[in-house]
Scaffold this motif. Sequence first.
Motif, PDB file in Angstrom:
ATOM      1  N   ILE A 214     -47.630 -14.532  -4.980  1.00 44.48           N
ATOM      2  CA  ILE A 214     -47.155 -15.322  -6.111  1.00 44.48           C
ATOM      3  C   ILE A 214     -47.039 -14.428  -7.336  1.00 44.48           C
ATOM      4  O   ILE A 214     -48.002 -13.753  -7.726  1.00 44.48           O
ATOM      5  CB  ILE A 214     -48.096 -16.512  -6.403  1.00 44.48           C
ATOM      6  N   HIS A 215     -45.863 -14.414  -7.931  1.00 45.10           N
ATOM      7  CA  HIS A 215     -45.577 -13.581  -9.101  1.00 45.10           C
ATOM      8  C   HIS A 215     -45.129 -14.446 -10.278  1.00 45.10           C
ATOM      9  O   HIS A 215     -44.567 -15.534 -10.089  1.00 45.10           O
ATOM     10  CB  HIS A 215     -44.456 -12.587  -8.789  1.00 45.10           C
ATOM     11  N   ALA A 216     -45.341 -13.936 -11.471  1.00 41.31           N
ATOM     12  CA  ALA A 216     -44.759 -14.518 -12.678  1.00 41.31           C
ATOM     13  C   ALA A 216     -43.467 -13.770 -12.981  1.00 41.31           C
ATOM     14  O   ALA A 216     -43.375 -12.551 -12.795  1.00 41.31           O
ATOM     15  CB  ALA A 216     -45.717 -14.397 -13.855  1.00 41.31           C
ATOM     16  N   ALA A 217     -42.461 -14.490 -13.426  1.00 35.96           N
ATOM     17  CA  ALA A 217     -41.172 -13.877 -13.747  1.00 35.96           C
ATOM     18  C   ALA A 217     -40.490 -14.708 -14.821  1.00 35.96           C
ATOM     19  O   ALA A 217     -40.991 -15.758 -15.240  1.00 35.96           O
ATOM     20  CB  ALA A 217     -40.299 -13.784 -12.499  1.00 35.96           C
TER      21      ALA A 217
ATOM     22  N   ARG B 111     -29.013 -13.659  -4.527  1.00 32.75           N
ATOM     23  CA  ARG B 111     -28.817 -12.691  -5.604  1.00 32.75           C
ATOM     24  C   ARG B 111     -30.140 -12.416  -6.320  1.00 32.75           C
ATOM     25  O   ARG B 111     -30.436 -11.271  -6.678  1.00 32.75           O
ATOM     26  CB  ARG B 111     -27.767 -13.193  -6.603  1.00 32.75           C
ATOM     27  N   LEU B 112     -30.949 -13.456  -6.532  1.00 26.92           N
ATOM     28  CA  LEU B 112     -32.234 -13.270  -7.185  1.00 26.92           C
ATOM     29  C   LEU B 112     -33.111 -12.321  -6.366  1.00 26.92           C
ATOM     30  O   LEU B 112     -33.775 -11.432  -6.923  1.00 26.92           O
ATOM     31  CB  LEU B 112     -32.921 -14.615  -7.379  1.00 26.92           C
ATOM     32  N   THR B 113     -33.113 -12.487  -5.049  1.00 29.67           N
ATOM     33  CA  THR B 113     -33.887 -11.592  -4.187  1.00 29.67           C
ATOM     34  C   THR B 113     -33.396 -10.154  -4.304  1.00 29.67           C
ATOM     35  O   THR B 113     -34.194  -9.213  -4.388  1.00 29.67           O
ATOM     36  CB  THR B 113     -33.811 -12.061  -2.718  1.00 29.67           C
ATOM     37  N   ALA B 114     -32.080  -9.970  -4.314  1.00 36.67           N
ATOM     38  CA  ALA B 114     -31.519  -8.618  -4.434  1.00 36.67           C
ATOM     39  C   ALA B 114     -31.941  -7.971  -5.743  1.00 36.67           C
ATOM     40  O   ALA B 114     -32.296  -6.776  -5.777  1.00 36.67           O
ATOM     41  CB  ALA B 114     -29.992  -8.676  -4.323  1.00 36.67           C
ATOM     42  N   GLN B 115     -31.922  -8.727  -6.828  1.00 39.28           N
ATOM     43  CA  GLN B 115     -32.343  -8.201  -8.118  1.00 39.28           C
ATOM     44  C   GLN B 115     -33.847  -7.921  -8.115  1.00 39.28           C
ATOM     45  O   GLN B 115     -34.301  -6.932  -8.682  1.00 39.28           O
ATOM     46  CB  GLN B 115     -31.996  -9.192  -9.235  1.00 39.28           C
ATOM     47  N   TRP B 116     -34.615  -8.777  -7.499  1.00 43.77           N
ATOM     48  CA  TRP B 116     -36.074  -8.598  -7.420  1.00 43.77           C
ATOM     49  C   TRP B 116     -36.415  -7.299  -6.695  1.00 43.77           C
ATOM     50  O   TRP B 116     -37.295  -6.545  -7.107  1.00 43.77           O
ATOM     51  CB  TRP B 116     -36.689  -9.796  -6.694  1.00 43.77           C
ATOM     52  N   GLN B 117     -35.712  -7.026  -5.613  1.00 42.48           N
ATOM     53  CA  GLN B 117     -35.980  -5.828  -4.821  1.00 42.48           C
ATOM     54  C   GLN B 117     -35.507  -4.553  -5.515  1.00 42.48           C
ATOM     55  O   GLN B 117     -35.998  -3.465  -5.225  1.00 42.48           O
ATOM     56  CB  GLN B 117     -35.302  -5.953  -3.455  1.00 42.48           C
ATOM     57  N   ARG B 118     -34.610  -4.710  -6.464  1.00 44.14           N
ATOM     58  CA  ARG B 118     -34.000  -3.553  -7.114  1.00 44.14           C
ATOM     59  C   ARG B 118     -34.868  -2.997  -8.248  1.00 44.14           C
ATOM     60  O   ARG B 118     -34.711  -1.845  -8.645  1.00 44.14           O
ATOM     61  CB  ARG B 118     -32.626  -3.963  -7.645  1.00 44.14           C
ATOM     62  N   HIS B 119     -35.773  -3.809  -8.773  1.00 44.51           N
ATOM     63  CA  HIS B 119     -36.518  -3.406  -9.966  1.00 44.51           C
ATOM     64  C   HIS B 119     -38.025  -3.510  -9.752  1.00 44.51           C
ATOM     65  O   HIS B 119     -38.505  -4.259  -8.897  1.00 44.51           O
ATOM     66  CB  HIS B 119     -36.112  -4.286 -11.159  1.00 44.51           C
ATOM     67  N   GLU B 120     -38.768  -2.750 -10.569  1.00 46.18           N
ATOM     68  CA  GLU B 120     -40.222  -2.857 -10.562  1.00 46.18           C
ATOM     69  C   GLU B 120     -40.630  -4.197 -11.168  1.00 46.18           C
ATOM     70  O   GLU B 120     -39.936  -4.756 -12.015  1.00 46.18           O
ATOM     71  CB  GLU B 120     -40.823  -1.719 -11.393  1.00 46.18           C
ATOM     72  N   HIS B 121     -41.764  -4.726 -10.718  1.00 43.24           N
ATOM     73  CA  HIS B 121     -42.249  -5.974 -11.277  1.00 43.24           C
ATOM     74  C   HIS B 121     -43.768  -5.932 -11.403  1.00 43.24           C
ATOM     75  O   HIS B 121     -44.441  -5.087 -10.818  1.00 43.24           O
ATOM     76  CB  HIS B 121     -41.817  -7.172 -10.436  1.00 43.24           C
ATOM     77  N   ASP B 122     -44.297  -6.854 -12.182  1.00 36.93           N
ATOM     78  CA  ASP B 122     -45.730  -6.891 -12.449  1.00 36.93           C
ATOM     79  C   ASP B 122     -46.514  -7.194 -11.178  1.00 36.93           C
ATOM     80  O   ASP B 122     -45.988  -7.710 -10.199  1.00 36.93           O
ATOM     81  CB  ASP B 122     -46.050  -7.946 -13.511  1.00 36.93           C
TER      82      ASP B 122
END
Length: 311
Positions: A247-250, A293-304
């Motif tokens: 579970i992540h915050a975004a 598309r959201l998944t593709a963007q999520w995989q493309r960038h670093e996240h908390d």
Amino acid sequence: MDTATAARFEASRNRLAALAYRLLGSAADAEDTVQDAFLRWQAADREYVEVPEAWLTKIVTNLALDRLRSAKMRHERAVGAWMPEPLLRGDPMLGPADTVEQRESVTMAVLTMMEKLSPTERAVYVLYEAFSYSHAEIAEILDLTVSASQQHLHRARHRIAAAGNRTELDPAAARRIVEAFVEAAASGRTERLVTLLTADATGTSDGFGGLAEKLIHYSTPQRLATALRAFKPTAAKRRFAGGSPMIHAAVVNGCPAMLATVDDRVVSVAILEIRDDRIAGVRGISAPHRLARLTAQWQRHEHDAALIESW
């Protein structure tokens, strides 16, 4: 088409996609619309195109309006299973975000409210509020009079106002709200969730796995809290998702959001609409085609770091 001509179109692609997304509420449809515009650009007698940006804006706007008016799309939206496609913070398709109006124009609440506008009202609102076109320019794009453009904007603003009264949040504040939401949902206690909600909070979901034939609506805070309490995955849900979700915050469409991921694939998102520092609405989305598309963007960038490593 020579390289320079293709490059001129590519320089406008993100802006055109952001325009089409606001008009259609779908990233996939926006991409198709922009590609159709590219084909028109490729076939055009460009010697007579004085201002390429204006020409392309007109083409994309009218292609999007044709889609909105098509019988197929009207049917899809009329059966009650349509909802806007979510986009992750930083996605170029979200477009300009310098003003409050620009930021609000891509929230799920406003995109949904725009469904109640006529296609022309929707186009005038988007062109004026999100892209700062004048009424004279909009009249040219849509083949209207200036006074008609002004009237369409007035009607659109009146309806869109019903989705307003949002709280502007920075990423840190958004994360704190998601943390409180996740803690309350994980507790399994309805009363903890209710304290986070406004007195008129409502919710919408496309069902577990996005399998609901029609959207599921929760009309009161109590019903919404009861549904959210059941959000914690069961063994069956974990099997369906392919594992125990993290579970992540975004921030999604300008709002705080809770993302559930399995193997770095987004399997569900709960978007929180904030009013007066409380949650006024929750939109749960689990359909894979809405999350591509959201998944593709999520995989493309670093996240908390995840709020919960395994739920």
